[in-house]
Design a protein around this motif. Structure first.
Motif, PDB file in Angstrom:
ATOM      1  N   UNK A 173      -8.362 -17.217  -1.961  1.00  0.00           N
ATOM      2  CA  UNK A 173      -8.940 -17.094  -0.663  1.00  0.00           C
ATOM      3  C   UNK A 173      -7.841 -16.140   0.246  1.00  0.00           C
ATOM      4  N   UNK A 174      -8.437 -15.164   0.779  1.00  0.00           N
ATOM      5  CA  UNK A 174      -7.644 -14.012   1.724  1.00  0.00           C
ATOM      6  C   UNK A 174      -8.388 -13.846   2.910  1.00  0.00           C
ATOM      7  N   UNK A 175      -7.568 -13.638   3.940  1.00  0.00           N
ATOM      8  CA  UNK A 175      -8.126 -13.537   5.140  1.00  0.00           C
ATOM      9  C   UNK A 175      -7.446 -12.257   5.934  1.00  0.00           C
ATOM     10  N   UNK A 176      -7.955 -11.337   6.257  1.00  0.00           N
ATOM     11  CA  UNK A 176      -7.359 -10.162   6.830  1.00  0.00           C
ATOM     12  C   UNK A 176      -7.695  -9.730   8.416  1.00  0.00           C
ATOM     13  N   UNK A 177      -7.017  -9.633   9.334  1.00  0.00           N
ATOM     14  CA  UNK A 177      -7.320  -9.155  10.835  1.00  0.00           C
ATOM     15  C   UNK A 177      -7.278  -7.451  10.535  1.00  0.00           C
ATOM     16  N   UNK A 178      -7.533  -7.116  11.509  1.00  0.00           N
ATOM     17  CA  UNK A 178      -7.713  -5.414  11.480  1.00  0.00           C
ATOM     18  C   UNK A 178      -6.228  -4.750  10.978  1.00  0.00           C
ATOM     19  N   UNK A 179      -6.440  -3.700  10.264  1.00  0.00           N
ATOM     20  CA  UNK A 179      -5.332  -3.064   9.639  1.00  0.00           C
ATOM     21  C   UNK A 179      -5.454  -1.673  10.172  1.00  0.00           C
ATOM     22  N   UNK A 180      -4.650  -0.794   9.800  1.00  0.00           N
ATOM     23  CA  UNK A 180      -4.788   0.560  10.142  1.00  0.00           C
ATOM     24  C   UNK A 180      -5.368   1.575   9.123  1.00  0.00           C
ATOM     25  N   UNK A 181      -5.511   0.834   7.938  1.00  0.00           N
ATOM     26  CA  UNK A 181      -6.045   2.208   6.989  1.00  0.00           C
ATOM     27  C   UNK A 181      -6.667   0.983   5.534  1.00  0.00           C
ATOM     28  N   UNK A 182      -7.529   1.721   5.116  1.00  0.00           N
ATOM     29  CA  UNK A 182      -8.272   1.288   3.813  1.00  0.00           C
ATOM     30  C   UNK A 182      -7.246   0.741   2.865  1.00  0.00           C
ATOM     31  N   UNK A 183      -6.135   1.668   2.575  1.00  0.00           N
ATOM     32  CA  UNK A 183      -5.154   1.177   1.654  1.00  0.00           C
ATOM     33  C   UNK A 183      -4.585  -0.288   1.973  1.00  0.00           C
ATOM     34  N   UNK A 184      -4.285  -0.654   3.305  1.00  0.00           N
ATOM     35  CA  UNK A 184      -3.604  -1.998   3.748  1.00  0.00           C
ATOM     36  C   UNK A 184      -4.962  -2.876   3.467  1.00  0.00           C
ATOM     37  N   UNK A 185      -6.116  -2.686   3.762  1.00  0.00           N
ATOM     38  CA  UNK A 185      -7.203  -3.633   3.581  1.00  0.00           C
ATOM     39  C   UNK A 185      -7.360  -3.865   2.086  1.00  0.00           C
ATOM     40  N   UNK A 186      -6.951  -3.027   1.217  1.00  0.00           N
ATOM     41  CA  UNK A 186      -7.176  -2.977  -0.325  1.00  0.00           C
ATOM     42  C   UNK A 186      -5.863  -3.994  -0.627  1.00  0.00           C
ATOM     43  N   UNK A 229     -10.295  -6.485  18.192  1.00  0.00           N
ATOM     44  CA  UNK A 229     -10.711  -7.783  18.996  1.00  0.00           C
ATOM     45  C   UNK A 229      -9.613  -8.575  18.617  1.00  0.00           C
ATOM     46  N   UNK A 230      -8.811  -9.422  19.254  1.00  0.00           N
ATOM     47  CA  UNK A 230      -8.035 -10.515  18.714  1.00  0.00           C
ATOM     48  C   UNK A 230      -8.797 -11.460  18.083  1.00  0.00           C
ATOM     49  N   UNK A 231      -8.496 -11.990  16.769  1.00  0.00           N
ATOM     50  CA  UNK A 231      -9.050 -13.104  16.317  1.00  0.00           C
ATOM     51  C   UNK A 231     -10.126 -12.805  15.161  1.00  0.00           C
ATOM     52  N   UNK A 232     -10.592 -11.333  15.323  1.00  0.00           N
ATOM     53  CA  UNK A 232     -11.763 -10.918  14.437  1.00  0.00           C
ATOM     54  C   UNK A 232     -11.142 -10.691  13.117  1.00  0.00           C
ATOM     55  N   UNK A 233     -11.661 -11.271  12.170  1.00  0.00           N
ATOM     56  CA  UNK A 233     -11.204 -11.101  10.612  1.00  0.00           C
ATOM     57  C   UNK A 233     -12.131 -11.018   9.621  1.00  0.00           C
ATOM     58  N   UNK A 234     -11.848 -10.696   8.399  1.00  0.00           N
ATOM     59  CA  UNK A 234     -12.802 -10.853   7.062  1.00  0.00           C
ATOM     60  C   UNK A 234     -12.101 -11.902   6.485  1.00  0.00           C
ATOM     61  N   UNK A 235     -12.811 -12.924   6.052  1.00  0.00           N
ATOM     62  CA  UNK A 235     -12.392 -14.097   5.347  1.00  0.00           C
ATOM     63  C   UNK A 235     -13.247 -13.921   3.895  1.00  0.00           C
ATOM     64  N   UNK A 278     -13.658 -15.899  -3.639  1.00  0.00           N
ATOM     65  CA  UNK A 278     -14.084 -15.290  -4.976  1.00  0.00           C
ATOM     66  C   UNK A 278     -15.571 -14.836  -4.995  1.00  0.00           C
ATOM     67  N   UNK A 279     -16.321 -15.524  -4.374  1.00  0.00           N
ATOM     68  CA  UNK A 279     -17.724 -15.124  -4.297  1.00  0.00           C
ATOM     69  C   UNK A 279     -18.503 -15.076  -3.112  1.00  0.00           C
ATOM     70  N   UNK A 280     -17.502 -14.870  -2.099  1.00  0.00           N
ATOM     71  CA  UNK A 280     -17.893 -14.771  -0.620  1.00  0.00           C
ATOM     72  C   UNK A 280     -17.150 -13.880   0.182  1.00  0.00           C
ATOM     73  N   UNK A 281     -17.670 -13.042   1.062  1.00  0.00           N
ATOM     74  CA  UNK A 281     -16.898 -12.233   2.044  1.00  0.00           C
ATOM     75  C   UNK A 281     -17.625 -12.057   3.479  1.00  0.00           C
TER      76      UNK A 281
END
Length: 443
Positions: free
Chosen positions: A357-370, A384-390, A393-396
């Motif tokens: 399980x991973x959760x990521x809020x906004x980052x500055x680059x696709x490298x950081x997202x990776x 937006x504060x609080x907006x994130x990608x959760x 293994x099988x969902x995003x």
């Protein structure tokens, strides 16, 4: 009178629908094709122009989902990089009134005014889109923006609130019994510490007698200090050297649990009927990165280390984290790591690999997202504060995480406040009872 009102409503609806049909409003399929062409997403092959082919279109209460076959020479990342262009192109001043919108209006003498107000409301709303890939390009067009503020809601047992989705504000819970370890990333001030507080508060509310907290707050104690003196906190650290001792103590507790489970002939705490769960929570794990240590040389006397360098201390911290991530799942030990600097050497490799399980809020680059999500996307999130990608293994999915107000923290921990064992006592215990990390087949 009622008949006249209903007739007025129906005629008004038909008139509006006729106007929208005539103007072409709501035909996002044509808009998308044009946006693809104008933004350079089509591919020239000699005299032919290869375009994205729409394979499926499905309407939902929240908007429309489109599926496209991507042309040769284009990748999902090409479309992801144009997400803001696509979204801007879909947002025009023309609007679409749906039957569901009209059903919400009151059938009274103000019906015409209400229809006009509805039109004005729709006029100012902004469509939002999400892009994903499942073998085809998936574009979800949402007629209304996602809420920017979500209040804290209840979890269940070991499942804690993560946020709400766009689809009718469905609530998302993360169940630590199903997915034990959790990695959390994102730029500063977007909501990492707020979510950590929400997780801790939920665990205390739901399992006050069985949750054990091993806390490491490397932001100087400003984020997790509220939990220093509660029954559920085993120990807490604010500096790397203290963090080493907290992690060492958690590792020792894990080994004891291993012996306890083995003694009853079971494979894990669930089978053994052991209710305790230990949560090792580290806010800003980047501060334990050995590569960033200033002091890198141990001091030795007659071949014996008498003073450990900052680098050695941080290396030991990462070793304990890796051991817990590999062995702790079945023993009731859950690792939660948060960082605002998602670079390749910040999150120990073993910890990341064992965190489904991973959760990521906004980052500055696709490298950081990776680094956090093993893929791009977090750099495209709105500011937006609080907006994130959760991601599991099988969902995003994109979520708006709930806000954990200070009064919620205060009211939750108030019944459990006590004098917690100071970290100095933990340090003394660690020196008195040194821990040997056993080499296993997983080492």
């Amino acid at each position: 009178m009622f008949f006249e009102t209903v007739t007025t409503l129906l005629m008004g609806s038909l008139a509006l629908q006729a106007h929208f049909s005539k103007s072409g409003t709501g035909n996002d399929s044509k808009k998308l094709n044009k946006i693809f062409a104008l933004s350079g997403l089509n591919v020239k092959d000699g005299t032919q122009t290869l375009t994205a082919q729409q394979m499926k279109k499905r309407n939902y209460s929240w908007g429309t989902e489109y599926k496209y076959r991507i042309p040769l020479g284009r990748s999902f990342e090409d479309y992801l990089n144009k997400q803001q262009v696509i979204e801007a192109g879909l947002n025009t001043r023309k609007v679409k009134i749906q039957l569901g919108d009209l059903k919400q209006l009151k059938l009274d003498k103000e019906i015409i005014t209400n229809i006009k107000n509805l039109y004005q409301k729709k006029l100012t709303e902004k469509k939002e889109i999400e892009l994903s890939y499942d073998g085809m390009l998936v574009i979800r067009v949402y007629e209304e923006p996602m809420p920017k503020l979500v209040s804290m809601f209840e979890g269940s047992k070991w499942a804690v609130p993560i946020g709400i989705t766009r689809e009718k504000n469905d609530r998302v819970l993360h169940d630590f019994e199903k997915i034990p370890h959790f990695v959390l990333g994102g730029a500063t001030r977007y909501g990492k510490s707020n979510l950590l507080n929400g997780i801790i508060v939920s665990l205390i509310k739901q399992r006050p007698k069985h949750v054990k907290l091993h806390l490491v707050d490397l932001k100087g104690g400003v984020e997790l200090c509220d939990y220093e003196n509660i029954e559920q906190t085993v120990n807490i650290a604010y500096e790397p050297e203290q963090a080493r001792n907290v992690l060492a103590n958690a590792y020792k507790e894990m080994r004891r649990m291993q012996e306890r489970v083995r003694a009853v002939g079971k494979k894990n705490v669930q089978e053994a009927g052991i209710p305790e769960r230990h949560f090792i929570i580290i806010d800003e794990v980047g501060e334990l990165n050995p590569a960033e240590a200033v002091d890198k040389k141990d001091i030795k006397k007659e071949g014996v280390v008498i003073f450990k360098s900052e680098k050695t201390i941080k290396e030991e911290c990462q070793k304990f984290m890796s051991q817990i991530s590999r062995l702790g799942a079945g023993l009731g030990f859950r690792l939660i790591l948060a960082t605002q600097y998602p670079t390749g050497d910040v999150i120990p490799r073993q910890c990341k690999q064992n965190s489904d399980a991973k959760l990521c809020f906004r980052v500055q680059s696709s490298t950081a997202s990776n680094i956090v999500l093993d893929g791009p996307g977090a750099e495209q999130l709105p500011q937006i504060k609080g907006r994130a990608i959760y991601q599991t293994a099988d969902n995003k999915i994109i979520v708006q995480t709930p806000l954990t107000e200070p009064d919620i923290i205060e009211s939750t921990i108030e019944p459990y406040i006590r004098e917690v064992k100071p970290v100095e006592a933990v340090e003394q215990e660690a020196r008195t009872n040194p821990i040997v990390i056993e080499k296993t087949g997983l080492s």
